[in-house]
Write a protein that holds these residues in place. Structure first.
Motif, PDB file in Angstrom:
ATOM      1  N   SER A 179     -62.378  -9.984  -1.297  1.00  0.00           N
ATOM      2  CA  SER A 179     -62.093  -9.730   0.117  1.00  0.00           C
ATOM      3  C   SER A 179     -60.519  -9.365   0.237  1.00  0.00           C
ATOM      4  O   SER A 179     -60.094  -8.301   0.912  1.00  0.00           O
ATOM      5  N   LEU A 180     -59.638  -9.840  -0.466  1.00  0.00           N
ATOM      6  CA  LEU A 180     -58.339  -9.544  -0.666  1.00  0.00           C
ATOM      7  C   LEU A 180     -57.967  -8.275  -1.087  1.00  0.00           C
ATOM      8  O   LEU A 180     -57.264  -7.275  -0.599  1.00  0.00           O
ATOM      9  N   PHE A 181     -58.740  -7.611  -2.200  1.00  0.00           N
ATOM     10  CA  PHE A 181     -58.582  -6.498  -2.771  1.00  0.00           C
ATOM     11  C   PHE A 181     -59.179  -5.543  -1.912  1.00  0.00           C
ATOM     12  O   PHE A 181     -58.688  -4.282  -1.868  1.00  0.00           O
ATOM     13  N   HIS A 182     -60.118  -5.821  -0.868  1.00  0.00           N
ATOM     14  CA  HIS A 182     -60.559  -4.872   0.054  1.00  0.00           C
ATOM     15  C   HIS A 182     -59.217  -4.254   1.032  1.00  0.00           C
ATOM     16  O   HIS A 182     -59.196  -3.051   1.452  1.00  0.00           O
ATOM     17  N   HIS A 183     -58.290  -5.321   1.281  1.00  0.00           N
ATOM     18  CA  HIS A 183     -57.156  -5.122   2.081  1.00  0.00           C
ATOM     19  C   HIS A 183     -56.229  -4.384   1.401  1.00  0.00           C
ATOM     20  O   HIS A 183     -55.505  -3.528   1.919  1.00  0.00           O
ATOM     21  N   PHE A 184     -55.883  -4.891   0.136  1.00  0.00           N
ATOM     22  CA  PHE A 184     -54.773  -4.351  -0.793  1.00  0.00           C
ATOM     23  C   PHE A 184     -55.359  -3.987  -2.240  1.00  0.00           C
ATOM     24  O   PHE A 184     -56.052  -4.807  -2.967  1.00  0.00           O
ATOM     25  N   PRO A 185     -55.029  -2.897  -2.547  1.00  0.00           N
ATOM     26  CA  PRO A 185     -55.826  -2.253  -3.438  1.00  0.00           C
ATOM     27  C   PRO A 185     -55.246  -3.007  -4.976  1.00  0.00           C
ATOM     28  O   PRO A 185     -55.933  -2.952  -6.131  1.00  0.00           O
ATOM     29  N   SER A 186     -53.974  -3.606  -4.854  1.00  0.00           N
ATOM     30  CA  SER A 186     -53.320  -4.161  -6.125  1.00  0.00           C
ATOM     31  C   SER A 186     -52.211  -5.243  -5.561  1.00  0.00           C
ATOM     32  O   SER A 186     -51.892  -5.265  -4.569  1.00  0.00           O
ATOM     33  N   LYS A 187     -52.067  -6.297  -6.621  1.00  0.00           N
ATOM     34  CA  LYS A 187     -51.219  -7.096  -6.492  1.00  0.00           C
ATOM     35  C   LYS A 187     -49.694  -6.489  -6.120  1.00  0.00           C
ATOM     36  O   LYS A 187     -48.935  -6.934  -5.092  1.00  0.00           O
ATOM     37  N   GLU A 188     -49.198  -5.298  -6.721  1.00  0.00           N
ATOM     38  CA  GLU A 188     -47.993  -4.887  -6.421  1.00  0.00           C
ATOM     39  C   GLU A 188     -48.235  -4.191  -5.160  1.00  0.00           C
ATOM     40  O   GLU A 188     -47.316  -4.337  -4.451  1.00  0.00           O
ATOM     41  N   ALA A 189     -49.202  -3.439  -4.501  1.00  0.00           N
ATOM     42  CA  ALA A 189     -49.386  -3.084  -3.372  1.00  0.00           C
ATOM     43  C   ALA A 189     -49.091  -4.027  -2.227  1.00  0.00           C
ATOM     44  O   ALA A 189     -48.364  -3.727  -1.318  1.00  0.00           O
ATOM     45  N   LEU A 190     -49.707  -5.196  -2.334  1.00  0.00           N
ATOM     46  CA  LEU A 190     -49.597  -6.441  -1.390  1.00  0.00           C
ATOM     47  C   LEU A 190     -48.199  -6.976  -1.269  1.00  0.00           C
ATOM     48  O   LEU A 190     -47.710  -7.083  -0.353  1.00  0.00           O
ATOM     49  N   TYR A 191     -47.508  -7.054  -2.825  1.00  0.00           N
ATOM     50  CA  TYR A 191     -46.121  -7.477  -2.573  1.00  0.00           C
ATOM     51  C   TYR A 191     -45.282  -6.344  -2.201  1.00  0.00           C
ATOM     52  O   TYR A 191     -44.286  -7.001  -1.294  1.00  0.00           O
ATOM     53  N   LEU A 192     -45.406  -5.219  -2.348  1.00  0.00           N
ATOM     54  CA  LEU A 192     -44.425  -3.954  -1.686  1.00  0.00           C
ATOM     55  C   LEU A 192     -44.564  -3.851  -0.093  1.00  0.00           C
ATOM     56  O   LEU A 192     -43.759  -3.987   0.664  1.00  0.00           O
ATOM     57  N   GLU A 193     -45.820  -4.410   0.390  1.00  0.00           N
ATOM     58  CA  GLU A 193     -45.944  -4.320   1.799  1.00  0.00           C
ATOM     59  C   GLU A 193     -45.306  -5.722   2.461  1.00  0.00           C
ATOM     60  O   GLU A 193     -44.928  -5.680   3.486  1.00  0.00           O
ATOM     61  N   VAL A 194     -45.432  -6.849   1.562  1.00  0.00           N
ATOM     62  CA  VAL A 194     -44.662  -8.082   2.066  1.00  0.00           C
ATOM     63  C   VAL A 194     -43.253  -7.536   2.112  1.00  0.00           C
ATOM     64  O   VAL A 194     -42.573  -7.916   3.144  1.00  0.00           O
ATOM     65  N   MET A 195     -42.798  -7.275   1.015  1.00  0.00           N
ATOM     66  CA  MET A 195     -41.247  -6.947   1.231  1.00  0.00           C
ATOM     67  C   MET A 195     -40.968  -5.636   2.257  1.00  0.00           C
ATOM     68  O   MET A 195     -39.763  -5.856   2.866  1.00  0.00           O
ATOM     69  N   ALA A 196     -41.732  -5.034   2.224  1.00  0.00           N
ATOM     70  CA  ALA A 196     -41.579  -3.725   3.446  1.00  0.00           C
ATOM     71  C   ALA A 196     -41.542  -4.479   4.963  1.00  0.00           C
ATOM     72  O   ALA A 196     -40.512  -4.268   5.495  1.00  0.00           O
ATOM     73  N   ALA A 197     -42.390  -5.421   5.083  1.00  0.00           N
ATOM     74  CA  ALA A 197     -42.367  -6.029   6.275  1.00  0.00           C
ATOM     75  C   ALA A 197     -40.853  -6.996   6.376  1.00  0.00           C
ATOM     76  O   ALA A 197     -40.295  -7.194   7.633  1.00  0.00           O
ATOM     77  N   LEU A 198     -40.560  -7.695   5.375  1.00  0.00           N
ATOM     78  CA  LEU A 198     -39.445  -8.338   5.512  1.00  0.00           C
ATOM     79  C   LEU A 198     -37.993  -7.474   5.525  1.00  0.00           C
ATOM     80  O   LEU A 198     -37.325  -7.665   6.340  1.00  0.00           O
ATOM     81  N   ILE A 199     -37.940  -6.452   4.889  1.00  0.00           N
ATOM     82  CA  ILE A 199     -36.898  -5.602   5.140  1.00  0.00           C
ATOM     83  C   ILE A 199     -36.831  -4.793   6.667  1.00  0.00           C
ATOM     84  O   ILE A 199     -35.738  -4.714   7.147  1.00  0.00           O
ATOM     85  N   THR A 200     -38.182  -4.533   7.058  1.00  0.00           N
ATOM     86  CA  THR A 200     -38.302  -4.091   8.501  1.00  0.00           C
ATOM     87  C   THR A 200     -37.581  -5.176   9.468  1.00  0.00           C
ATOM     88  O   THR A 200     -36.976  -4.918  10.472  1.00  0.00           O
ATOM     89  N   ASP A 201     -37.927  -6.613   9.248  1.00  0.00           N
ATOM     90  CA  ASP A 201     -37.350  -7.605   9.898  1.00  0.00           C
ATOM     91  C   ASP A 201     -35.979  -7.693  10.087  1.00  0.00           C
ATOM     92  O   ASP A 201     -35.227  -7.713  10.974  1.00  0.00           O
TER      93      ASP A 201
END
Length: 137
Positions: free
Chosen positions: A54-76
């Motif tokens: 289910s997690l892979f349904h939302h994010f194709p890889s661990k790196e993609a998830l990590y980069l989205e987490v970091m992007a949200a943090l940088i946006t904040d």
């Protein structure tokens, strides 16, 4: 629920769906605690109450998830820069205001401070890739 009956859920669908923003918060906490290398998709899925698929349904890889987490943090944090620049004060006053805003944000979100520090010290996927000067994701 229709006419007093429940509609069976589709196979593989979680009983309690988890919002994407919630997944990002769970992942942010996991990455901040154990770093990029130490976190696994299985652990993040478990923390979120999902199966790994289910997690892979939302994010194709661990790196993609990590980069989205970091992007949200940088946006904040970018919003804080914008907020600090809204005043008519001189540069030093705006810089002081920005420092106060960043310290407050990182104090209220200690996982964000840990995550930024971990990524910088470990040369994680963000600092080594998209976060590197001149590199566009």
């Amino acid at each position: 629920m229709r006419n007093g009956t429940t509609t069976p859920r589709k196979a593989g669908r979680p009983r309690q769906p988890v919002a994407r923003d919630e997944l990002l918060l769970v992942a942010r906490k996991a990455f901040s605690e154990v770093g990029y290398a130490g976190a696994s998709m299985a652990d993040i899925a478990r923390r979120a109450g999902l199966r790994k698929a289910s997690l892979f349904h939302h994010f194709p890889s661990k790196e993609a998830l990590y980069l989205e987490v970091m992007a949200a943090l940088i946006t904040d944090m970018g919003k804080l820069v914008f907020d600090a620049d809204l005043s008519d004060a001189d540069f030093l006053e705006r810089l002081d205001r920005l420092s106060e805003l960043l310290v407050r944000y990182l104090g209220e979100h200690p996982e964000a401070a840990r995550l930024l520090l971990r990524d910088a010290l470990d040369r994680g996927p963000f600092i080594a890739g998209p976060g590197q000067p001149g590199v566009v994701a």
